[in-house]
Scaffold this active site. Sequence first.
Site, mmCIF file in Angstrom:
data_model
loop_
_atom_site.group_PDB
_atom_site.id
_atom_site.type_symbol
_atom_site.label_atom_id
_atom_site.label_comp_id
_atom_site.label_asym_id
_atom_site.label_seq_id
_atom_site.Cartn_x
_atom_site.Cartn_y
_atom_site.Cartn_z
ATOM 1 N N LYS A 1 0.856 -1.191 0.000
ATOM 2 C CA LYS A 1 0.000 0.000 0.000
ATOM 3 C C LYS A 1 0.890 1.239 0.000
ATOM 4 O O LYS A 1 1.765 1.392 0.863
ATOM 5 C CB LYS A 1 -0.878 -0.045 1.252
ATOM 6 C CG LYS A 1 -2.140 0.756 1.166
ATOM 7 C CD LYS A 1 -2.999 0.464 2.390
ATOM 8 C CE LYS A 1 -4.294 1.199 2.374
ATOM 9 N NZ LYS A 1 -5.024 1.053 3.637
HETATM 10 C C1 E4P Z 1 -8.158 2.408 3.549
HETATM 11 O O1 E4P Z 1 -7.596 1.431 3.126
HETATM 12 C C2 E4P Z 1 -8.086 2.890 4.924
HETATM 13 O O2 E4P Z 1 -7.502 1.887 5.715
HETATM 14 C C3 E4P Z 1 -9.422 3.158 5.547
HETATM 15 O O3 E4P Z 1 -10.486 2.672 4.790
HETATM 16 C C4 E4P Z 1 -9.584 4.488 6.158
HETATM 17 O O4 E4P Z 1 -10.839 4.542 6.786
HETATM 18 P P1 E4P Z 1 -11.223 5.653 7.851
HETATM 19 O O5 E4P Z 1 -11.474 6.924 7.130
HETATM 20 O O6 E4P Z 1 -12.474 5.120 8.496
HETATM 21 O O7 E4P Z 1 -10.059 5.771 8.810
#
Ligand code: E4P
Length: 218
Positions: free
Chosen positions: A87
């Site tokens: 990522k």
């Molecule tokens: C994406 O991969 C992130 O891990 C995540 O979906 C962020 O979500 P949040 O805005 O609820 O922290």
Amino acid sequence: MKFFIDTANLNDIKEAYDLGILDGVTTNPSLMAKEGITGSQNILKHYVAICNIVEGPVSAEVIATDFEGMIREGEQLAALHKNIVVKIPMIPEGIKAIKYFSGKNIKTNCTLIFSAGQALLAAKAGATYISPFLGRLDDVSTDGISLIEQIRGIYDNYAFDTEILAASVRHPMHIIHCAEIGADVMTGPLSAIKALAKHPLTDIGLQQFLADHAKGNK
Ligand code: E4P
């Protein structure tokens, strides 16, 4: 539509996997910290523990923000398990890193996507997935679902292979809207996934069926 769970909590991952509908996992540094997983060796071990529960892609985020650092960390993460997806944040160095990994057949998830232009760049660099954060856009009075719809149109115009991974999903209606507009994947908490199953008429109907069955079998 694929269902990923967005957590580093092993119990939640196991529960979602046991439902039989889980296709993968996404994590981020905040989710790892929330579980108290700190220190690079512990973090690496935790990714392996997640991969041992789920047969599917597991996104593991790099911490470095320079090209060389992202390559070093990404290669280390990818070597942990065949299902690791590296990522990478949507920054210029990240675009270069995605291009590099795409040439090595290492899967990537370009994270922190908040605009169609960012999604276009990530797809051109060869990202396997892009993560538009729809909940965080909604939080600032911007329609996250409209962004995903816009990206869907752009990717379809040019037949990009990059999958739209709707992220920052907060509740069941986000999941349903994502399905309606053709997001390839959604990632959200266990609570949002389980909420899809709930309906008061289902509960009332089931109670009635069980009560009638019990009456008939007295
Ligand atoms: C994406 O991969 C992130 O891990 C995540 O979906 C962020 O979500 P949040 O805005 O609820 O922290």
